[in-house]
Enzyme design. Structure first.
Site, short mmCIF file in Angstrom:
data_model
loop_
_atom_site.label_atom_id
_atom_site.label_comp_id
_atom_site.label_asym_id
_atom_site.label_seq_id
_atom_site.Cartn_x
_atom_site.Cartn_y
_atom_site.Cartn_z
N CYS A 2 -46.38 -4.40 18.10
CA CYS A 2 -45.53 -3.40 17.46
C CYS A 2 -44.11 -3.49 18.02
CB CYS A 2 -46.09 -2.00 17.70
SG CYS A 2 -47.82 -1.82 17.21
N SER A 51 -50.76 -3.58 12.45
CA SER A 51 -52.14 -3.11 12.62
C SER A 51 -53.05 -4.27 13.03
CB SER A 51 -52.66 -2.49 11.33
OG SER A 51 -51.83 -1.42 10.92
#
Length: 670
Positions: A2, A51
């Site tokens: 991320c 994800s």
């Protein structure tokens, strides 16, 4: 994987959700699957999500049971299942299946010491609303980046990449002269410096608290590599056969820990020993047909390793894909790569790494890689060259100068790591001190050359403010020597911290994140790395045989030809491209009038390097590429380019260069 951002506004101001969202938006390439924000008075946290685990329920920020502790996290926690079990037994309630949630509950349970319990790659920020306090931390080897900016008005910013600072109105981009000097010396900017004034990188294996009332505390280390302790099994007298078996078992377990994902994963396979070892471990954990491997090929045979990758894939039975890189693709990708680096990087292997990541991402979301093996197991030829250099240091100075003069007369070769190139680099650093030699070998400019290429006023200012160019090297080695047993360990510590931590891992993070691809490094698993570091030097290198014990562990698992291969870097033909497809770009970026306007480099010295390289009297591939990377960074992120940088992210998909037609092939079962 991320991207994270955050702000701590000065007293009397509140964090703006719009600004934090714009900051996070610059990191969309790191997390294309979603955005999350949390605002609490002066503090704002932002997150962009890629994800990987718990696709539906792992959105960040994540909170503790009472909502008073929040976390934004970049990376993966590999021991999250064990921690989750322990924390659940202590009464903590989990609401997701994601690995990131263990951070917030671990902080609730153990405070700042929680970071010592985490095994993985990470950079995170924990906001403790009750104590009005922020905790920042970075993983042990620096796989994940974390930058902090202190603005003139007292605003504190943090982010995975410094491009995220540009949308904040308090941030002003200015070049830090000392960071520029470091870059020319090392081809990267070692932490804690960063290329922008007022910006710092948190060092690997460090944490830093920010109290809203007292301000930022000094960063503190929470872990150091140990070379002088017994093996993890507690048996320091194990023989070679037992240690070989234990090495393989540690590697198998490290690989298995990195196969946890709710998305497709694969492996960067170069055909070198390290990535091939990981492939061999993967097929002992998964069915070979389920193991996907990826490589990139070059038209120039001296740079191409694709045949070796295919041989490994065929031997192990993996599903293998390769893509061929032509000169036009590499030529066109250079500005795109500069746009995702945030800091200049003089390592040209970022170009094929970027293209390999783009190619791999079309098939999987996670890719394992072989980073760390050379540093831990004495895999670089410079490890045995170090002893030769100590002998050269005893040669009388006139004889040494004569040898360098003769070497300079050798014809310049275009081949990757050619004899003339290696000899000249060796002699350039051979008579330097132990703390300096390898920095000179790996870098583009030694201190004298750096002084010559910098603008005169800037060179004098740098010399006055930082008279020891290698001060950060000495500081880190002084710490490392508390835990090392001799020169081999010192070299391992140097390469782990400087070449791997500041160059290679930065390259891999930016190249893979630009493609929204998560990269995992099993050889940098904490348990495996600590075991490998503690091995006796005789089991790491014997004469010129590098990674001795790993080769023993792979006997019968890989083809003999792969085990016998010498080290070959992931290079590209920069020397020739500077004379060919990059010629006009080089002349434009390094034009004397442009350099005079910028006031950072000496136009005369730079033009001399260009002229000598084009005339083939000298091979200046390293310094010229380092300067090109700097100039491309200045165009995108320098003081004159704030508007462009404010919206900087990964290049748009349509700007990706087309690779050679018909260049995709397979090896092994389809």
């Amino acid at each position: 994987m991320c991207g994270i951002v955050g702000v701590v506004e000065p007293e009397g101001r509140v964090a703006s959700g719009e600004v934090v969202s714009r900051m996070a938006g610059t990191l969309r390439h790191r997390g294309p699957d979603g955005e999350g924000l949390h605002l609490d008075g002066r503090v704002g946290l932002g997150h962009r999500r890629l994800s990987i685990i718990d696709l539906a329920g792992g959105a960040q920020p994540l909170f503790g049971e009472d909502g008073q502790v929040a976390v934004v996290h970049n990376g993966e926690i590999y021991n999250f299942r064990e921690l989750r079990t322990e924390l659940s037994a202590l009464g903590h309630v989990f609401t997701t299946q994601t690995d990131s949630e263990v951070i917030v509950h671990a902080y609730e349970q153990w405070g700042d010491a929680a970071v010592e319990r985490l095994d993985g790659m990470f950079a995170f920020a924990v906001w403790d609303a009750r104590r009005r306090r922020l905790l920042l931390a970075r993983d042990r080897f620096g796989k994940k980046p974390l930058y902090l900016a202190r603005c003139a008005d007292g605003t504190l910013l943090f982010a995975s990449e410094p491009k995220a600072f540009f949308p904040h109105p308090s941030f002003t981009p200015e070049v830090d002269p000392l960071a520029l000097a470091d870059y020319l010396l090392y081809e990267c900017v070692p932490a804690p410096r960063a290329m922008h004034r007022g910006v710092q990188k948190l060092r690997a294996a460090h944490r830093q608290a920010v109290d809203l009332a007292a301000g930022p505390a000094a960063p503190e280390p929470y872990w150091e590599m140990s070379y002088d302790a017994p093996s993890l099994a507690g048996h320091p007298d194990l023989g070679e056969a037992e240690l070989t078996a234990q090495l393989w078992e540690e590697l198998r377990e490290a690989v298995a820990r990195r196969l946890v994902a709710d998305v497709p994963l694969g492996l960067f396979l170069s055909g070198g020993l390290d990535s091939s070892a990981i492939a061999a471990a993967m097929v002992e954990t998964l069915p070979p047909r389920d193991v996907r491997t990826f490589s990139i090929a070059f038209d120039d045979p001296s740079f191409d390793e694709s045949a070796h990758a295919r041989a490994v894939a065929q031997h192990l039975g993996t599903r293998h894909e390769e893509e061929r890189l032509d000169v036009a693709a590499a030529r066109d990708v250079l500005p795109a790569v500069a746009a995702v680096l945030d800091e200049p990087l003089g390592d040209a292997s970022v170009l094929p790494t970027y293209l390999l990541a783009k190619f791999t991402r079309r098939h999987v979301t996670v890719a394992l890689g072989g980073d760390g093996g050379d540093e831990l197991l004495s895999g670089y030829p410079t490890f045995y060259a170090d002893r030769a250099a100590r002998l050269v240091a005893r040669v009388p100075a006139p004889l040494y100068r004569a040898a360098r003069a003769l070497a300079d007369r050798l014809p310049v070769s275009r081949r990757n790591l050619s004899f003339d190139f290696k000899l000249k680099q060796f002699l350039k650093g051979a008579r330097r001190g132990d703390d300096e030699r390898h920095a000179v070998w790996l870098g583009s400019f030694d201190p004298a050359e750096r002084a010559a290429v910098l603008a005169p006023d800037l060179a004098r200012a740098v010399a006055a403010e930082a008279p020891d160019p290698f001060a950060e090297v000495r500081r880190r080695l002084e710490v490392a020597r508390r835990h090392t047993r001799g020169r081999e360990d010192e070299l391992s510590a140097y390469y782990l911290q400087f070449y791997l931590g500041e160059d290679v891992l930065t390259k891999v993070d930016r190249a893979t994140m630009a493609a929204s691809l998560e990269a995992r490094a099993p050889l940098l698993d904490t348990r495996f790395a600590q075991f490998a570091a503690r091995l006796p030097a005789r089991l790491k290198r014997r004469g010129t045989t590098t990674k001795y014990l790993l080769r023993k562990a792979l006997e019968g698992r890989l083809p003999r030809a792969i085990l016998a291969r010498p080290k070959k870097g992931f290079g590209v033909p920069v020397a020739e491209w500077l004379r060919g497809p990059w010629h006009d770009l080089m002349q434009d970026l390094l034009a004397p009038a442009k350099l005079r306007r910028e006031g950072l480099l000496d136009p005369v010295a730079v033009q001399r390097l260009v002229a000598e390289h084009l005339a083939r009297s000298h091979d200046h591939r390293k310094p010229l590429y380092t300067l090109l990377s700097l100039e491309l960074w200045l165009e995108r992120f320098g003081p004159r380019a704030p508007a462009r940088a404010a919206g900087a992210g990964a290049p748009r998909e349509e700007s990706r260069p087309a690779l050679a037609a018909g260049a995709t092939g397979r090896a092994g079962p389809a």
